[in-house]
Each structure stands twice: as structure tokens, then as C-alpha cells.
Design a protein around this motif. Structure first.
Motif, PDB file in Angstrom:
ATOM      1  N   GLN A   1      54.438  15.626  32.828  1.00  0.00           N
ATOM      2  CA  GLN A   1      53.412  14.663  32.445  1.00  0.00           C
ATOM      3  C   GLN A   1      54.049  13.438  31.792  1.00  0.00           C
ATOM      4  O   GLN A   1      54.022  12.345  32.330  1.00  0.00           O
ATOM      5  CB  GLN A   1      52.406  15.328  31.497  1.00  0.00           C
ATOM      6  N   LYS A   2      54.656  13.605  30.633  1.00  0.00           N
ATOM      7  CA  LYS A   2      55.260  12.471  29.925  1.00  0.00           C
ATOM      8  C   LYS A   2      56.514  11.961  30.624  1.00  0.00           C
ATOM      9  O   LYS A   2      56.826  10.764  30.570  1.00  0.00           O
ATOM     10  CB  LYS A   2      55.605  12.884  28.494  1.00  0.00           C
TER      11      LYS A   2
ATOM     12  N   GLN B   1      57.183  12.323  33.914  1.00  0.00           N
ATOM     13  CA  GLN B   1      56.915  12.396  35.355  1.00  0.00           C
ATOM     14  C   GLN B   1      57.584  11.248  36.102  1.00  0.00           C
ATOM     15  O   GLN B   1      57.591  10.103  35.640  1.00  0.00           O
ATOM     16  CB  GLN B   1      55.405  12.347  35.585  1.00  0.00           C
TER      17      GLN B   1
ATOM     18  N   ASP C   1      57.397  18.961  31.077  1.00  0.00           N
ATOM     19  CA  ASP C   1      58.311  18.073  30.355  1.00  0.00           C
ATOM     20  C   ASP C   1      59.476  18.783  29.678  1.00  0.00           C
ATOM     21  O   ASP C   1      60.191  18.179  28.877  1.00  0.00           O
ATOM     22  CB  ASP C   1      57.550  17.227  29.315  1.00  0.00           C
TER      23      ASP C   1
END
Length: 613
Positions: free
Chosen positions: A371-372, A374, A419
Motif C-alpha cells: 500500500q504505502k 506500492q 509493505d
């Protein structure tokens, strides 16, 4: 095995080859069947217990870590809460992870035979087995011998143990067939009847401390005829009360004595023994026809053995069966800095056919799971194009494209814990905030997207046992839970390895995930272009997180579009240059997409993949 220190947890006649050695031109660069394979990895001790009468006993664990059997120990109930302490575990003063290394659940070969219909229904065409050779551990990477299947995988452990005593393990003329060996040969036969291939783990960089030649070395010291098989650092001085004997172990682990090497790789006398082992399992009856034997090898920690040996190994394997498949574990170049190896040196047509493609795994993770941190569609394509540049196309198309294995956190749990560097401290004992829970609905959508990408990319997809059932878990040992079967009722997971609060998670076979795998596998198998076609990335919409790629050959094209987003997207494909005039059909849903003035317009749901033909 990974590059990090881990704690542990008929009489055969001499083989006579009736056919001459195949000429180089007769041996394809890679086996054609491997391009079309759909792999399934089985960790034997945890797949299925088909015969409770052969379940491990304390005697079967003797000589292996932790060199003791807890009082009142017995096999762990298959359906129990994974992190819940068993009665004998509550009183021994050790934590969950120590106890997990002593657990046995009783998986065996009969359990695999009983589930061949299941694997066939799923669409599997090839099976990779973790080590099956005799060993005191649950994982079998510490072999006691290579020429017998583990006695707890067969129907008569005590009878097998008696047969061992009647042989000279160095002399293949004395080797007999145990009940476990016979059952393994039956399994090979049943798989071949179903047009399914089988490869097994070859662990030749090291052996276990119970290995017959190492036991001779321990006992006879300089007088052992096998003293040159191992790197001895110090001999025992019999004039003292201490045992000064010391030797090289894999990554310093004394449970795994490392085999000595010279400029050609494994020392010749040990390499000759391995050659005998190859013949035993690749052409069991020694008639020159390998149809009764395994179809290849997966080679453990392959980069730690001189490549010159593997070139010789390839020649020996292909002489027995020119169509055999060899894949290597070529993985970490620098684990501490998250740098994976370029496996090209092993993929030059003279060593391996493929490797376990963890670089593919990591690229998929970074694209759709993180997510962070990506990466966007362009970054994902760059990662895949790098592989395509570095590897010969023939080898690229036979790579084991996996999304999980026995050495890493499970696919479902990678998504729950984004992550984090892949294969880095992915369990509660190393990362306290690691979330052990079951995936939620959104995370299951991401899992389906990952599967969709895996099944439509160049390279042979590999499924780690239980991923198709929806299983979750962190890195070893949490990725090695007993398989979840639909006919069994499992205890709800409520325990945490360190007593923390966690959600109560129902454990049951996930029909939705299974059906998704089954459908995607069917699409791959019935559309050959997905196995051997070229690939073109025609859409890299980084802002909208949409990726489009085409698999094609001279006769057909299939268009895949991925929505890596938690919101829906409207898409229009302009396929004029591809001369597509007819309607397109989504092979997953059956939806027909008609051409309009601007092209082919359709909507994509969050994390949806479409496969258009």
C-alpha cells in the motif's frame, strides 16, 4: 530452504541402462511440457494424513533437533487451533515456536494418493514435493539417507527400519525396496496415469547429522572412509574427556553437515553416490525406460553448490530422461538489503531449466499487495521486462511462477500485512505487530487479482498447498499448518503465540477461492496462448492503477485488463491496430463486450481482472 539460519525444528539390482546416452541435439533446452505445467507444491507432513497407523513416534525423531521428545508427546490433532498449546506443550517451559518444531501431524503418501482426484479437479498437471527421503525432522531437509522414502510416509515404519539394517547404504546393489518406497512408486504410477508429472526436492549441499556417512565420520573420525565427504575443522582427541570434533555446517548449523567441495563442486565420491540416487528414483527398475520414475528435481540452496557440479548433474539427469525438468532455488543475493539474485548463469541451457521465480512473486506483491510502498503499473512492467531481458525466453516460459512456498509467508497473509519486505521477519516472533488474522473481503479480492495475474503471465504457475483453500499464516512455521479440507471441522483460531488479543477466526475450506483457482486454471489450460504466447503491455495507466497486456501468437490474441484499485473504473480499449472487429468475451464471467465507435467499452469492479478473447 532459505538463506537464513533456521533451527529444527523387490530387491534393487544394479542399474543397467539399455539405451545409449542421448546426443545433445536430442535434448531440448527445456521440456516442452514444463511450459504448460500448472504446479502444486506439497509439504508431505502437512498435506493429508491418509494412514494414522504410520504416524510418527518418538523413535522416529531420534537424532534430530531438539534432541529430546517432550514428556507425553504425541501427534498433534490435525484440526486443532494452530497457536493453541497442546497439553504436553503447556508444561515444558518452551514458547510456541520451539514447540512447533517438535510437532508432527502425520501427513503421508497415502494421504496424497487419497487426494489425487481433488488435485485433478483443481486442474493440476505437475506436483513438486518437498523432501520425501528418510529424516528425523518434520521438513526432511536433514536427510538420513537418500535411497529410501521416509518410513512414516509409508504403511510399515517398523518393517522399513528392519530393511535398512540389511543394506550397505554405499552399495546400490544391496538396496532394497521398503514399504514406503513401494508406495512412492505407486504414487508415481498413479500420477502418470493421470498425465501428471512429479518432481522431488534434492538437498545435496548438506545432509542431516543422522546421515549414514556422517555417523561413520563421528564414530571413526580419521578412520572413516567418508572423511573426505565433509569439511572437518577439528578431530576429536581421544586422550581427553571432551569431544573436540568440529565440522562445517550449512550456515553454521551443526544439524546440517555441509558436503565438501572442490573446483568441480561436490567431491567425486559423494557425487557418485548422488548419481546412484538419481538412477534409483528416475528409472527405478533400471530398464532404460524412465516412465516409472520421477520427472525431475527441485534443487535446494542451489547457489551454494559450485555450478560446475550442476552442469554435470544436468548431463546425468538428461541421460536418464531427456525430458526431465530441473529447477533450482536461486533466491537471495543479499537478504539483509533485500537484493535477489539474477539466475541467468544457471539458465544458459547447460544447467537448470528454470528456477523458483521469487522475483516474479515480489513484483506482484509490490504492485497489488503493498500500500504505502506500492509500485505503479509502469514499475511492475519494468520488473517483468527485466526478467525477460535477463532470461532466455525458453527458460522464462518454464519458470516456477509462485505466490507462496514453504519458506515464506502465505499469499493471504502477505496481503493482510503489506509493505513488509518479502520473506523478512514475517511472523509474530520477529515482527511483534505481524497480524495473524484471517483476510477480510477486500483482501480476498486482492488475492483473486494476484491469482489472475499469475495465471495469465509467461511462466508456469505454482500453487502452494492450501492457498487454493484460503489458508493464511506467516513465515515458517506458520506457513506449514495442516491442510484445510472441506470434510473436516476445525477448531476456531483464538490463540496467539504470545498471548495477545486477536479476533476469533473460523477455519474452513474456502470454496470461493478454490472455484476461482479452478476457473483460472481451466482458462489457462484451454487457451494455449497463455502458456506459450508473446506478451505486450499495451496499457500502463499509472494514475488510475490500470494495467493492460496482450498474450498473442500468429493465430490469436487475448487481452487482459487489471484494475488495481478499490474503486470501479470505466475502460475503453482501442484495438484497431490489432484488427479486432468481432465482439470480445470475458472468459471469466462470459460477459460479451461489443465494439462501439470508440472501441470496446466496459466497466471494471474494484480489483477486477478481465480476460478478453
Amino acid at each position: 530452504m532459505k538463506n537464513a539460519i533456521i533451527f529444527f525444528s523387490i530387491i534393487f539390482m544394479p542399474f543397467i541402462t539399455n539405451c545409449s546416452s542421448p546426443k545433445n541435439e536430442e535434448i531440448p533446452r527445456v521440456p516442452e511440457w514444463a511450459k504448460h505445467a500448472v504446479w502444486y507444491q506439497i509439504f508431505p507432513e502437512r498435506f493429508n494424513n491418509g494412514d494414522t497407523l504410520n504416524d510418527p513416534k518418538p523413535i522416529d525423531m531420534e537424532g534430530g533437533w531438539p534432541y529430546q521428545t517432550p514428556e507425553e508427546w504425541h501427534t498433534t490433532p490435525w484440526t486443532s487451533d494452530w497457536y493453541k498449546f497442546q497439553p504436553w506443550e503447556k508444561t515444558n517451559g518452551h514458547d510456541f515456536y520451539w514447540n512447533a518444531g517438535t510437532r508432527r501431524y502425520g501427513g503421508d503418501l497415502q494421504g496424497v494418493l487419497d487426494k489425487l482426484d481433488y488435485l485433478q479437479e483443481l486442474g493440476i498437471t505437475a506436483i513438486y514435493f518437498n523432501p520425501v527421503f528418510e529424516s528425523p525432522s518434520l521438513h526432511k531437509y536433514d536427510a538420513t539417507m537418500y535411497h529410501h522414502i521416509d518410513n512414516n510416509f509409508g504403511p510399515d515404519p517398523e518393517g522399513d527400519r528392519k530393511i535398512w539394517t540389511e543394506e550397505n547404504p554405499e552399495d546400490r546393489a544391496t538396496w532394497k525396496l521398503t514399504s514406503a518406497d513401494k508406495l512412492f512408486l505407486k504414487l508415481i504410477d498413479e500420477l502418470h496415469k493421470r498425465n501428471m508429472k512429479i518432481i522431488i526436492d534434492g538437498v545435496f549441499n548438506h545432509v542431516g547429522s543422522t546421515f549414514w556417512a556422517f555417523k561413520s565420520l563421528q564414530e571413526k573420525q580419521q578412520g572413516s572412509k567418508y572423511k573426505d565427504w565433509f569439511t572437518v575443522k577439528n578431530w576429536d582427541d581421544k586422550n581427553t574427556t571432551e569431544n573436540e570434533f568440529d565440522y562445517e555446517g550449512w550456515y553454521g548449523v551443526k544439524d546440517l553437515p555441509e558436503i565438501k567441495e572442490d573446483e568441480n563442486g561436490l567431491v567425486e565420491s559423494f557425487a557418485n553416490h548422488v548419481h546412484d540416487v538419481l538412477k534409483r528414483w528416475m528409472d527405478p527398475n533400471g530398464d532404460g525406460n524412465p516412465s516409472d520414475g520421477i520427472d525431475g528435481w527441485r534443487l535446494d540452496v542451489a547457489e551454494m553448490v559450485n555450478i560446475n557440479y550442476w552442469k554435470k548433474f544436468r548431463t546425468q539427469v538428461k541421460e536418464i530422461n531427456p525430458d526431465a525438468y530441473i529447477t533450482g532455488e536461486i533466491w537471495w543475493k543479499d537478504w539483509n538489503n533485500n537484493v535477489m539474485m539474477n539466475a541467468a548463469p544457471w539458465l544458459q541451457g547447460d544447467t537448470f531449466d528454470a528456477v523458483m521465480n521469487y522475483r516474479f512473486t515480489r513484483a506482484v506483491k509490490k504492485f497489488i499487495m503493498d500500500q504505502k510502498t506500492q509500485i505503479n503499473a509502469s514499475g511492475f512492467v519494468d520488473s517483468l521486462n527485466t526478467l525477460a531481458r535477463e532470461y532466455n525466453k525458453e527458460n522464462l516460459y518454464t519458470m516456477m511462477n509462485l505466490l507462496g512456498s514453504h519458506d515464506v509467508e502465505r499469499l493471504a497473509s502477505v496481503i493482510v500485512n503489506p509493505d513488509i519486505w518479502y520473506d523478512h521477519r514475517a511472523k509474530p516472533s520477529e515482527t511483534p505487530e505481524w497480524d495473524i488474522r484471517k483476510p477480510n473481503e477486500r483482501e480476498r479480492m486482492i488475492q483473486k487479482l494476484a491469482i489472475g495475474i499469475q495465471m495469465t503471465m509467461p511462466g508456469a504457475p505454482m500453487i502452494y498447498y492450501g492457498d487454493e483453500a484460503g489458508m493464511w499464516g506467516g513465515d515458517d512455521p506458520d506457513c506449514r499448518k495442516p491442510m484445510v479440507w472441506k470434510e473436516l471441522n476445525y477448531e476456531i483460531e483464538t490463540a496467539h503465540p504470545f498471548g495477545k488479543t486477536r479476533p476469533a477466526d473460523e477455519v474452513k475450506f474456502n470454496e470461493d477461492i478454490f472455484d476461482w483457482y479452478k476457473k483460472l486454471i481451466t482458462i489457462r489450460k484451454t487457451n494455449d496462448v497463455l502458456s506459450n504466447g508473446e506478451v505486450e503491455y499495451f496499457m500502463k495507466d499509472n494514475d488510475n492503477k490500470v494495467l493492460g497486456y496482450r498474450r498473442y501468437n500468429n493465430d490469436e490474441s487475448i487481452f487482459i485488463v487489471v484494475n488495481n484499485n478499490d474503486v470501479g473504473k470505466e475502460i475503453t480499449l482501442d484495438l484497431q491496430k490489432n484488427k479486432i472487429e468481432n465482439d470480445l468475451t470475458d472468459l471469466i464471467t462470459g460477459e460479451i463486450i461489443r465494439k462501439n465507435d470508440t472501441g470496446f467499452s466496459f466497466g471494471l469492479q474494484p480489483y477486477q481482472i478481465v480476460i478478453l478473447r
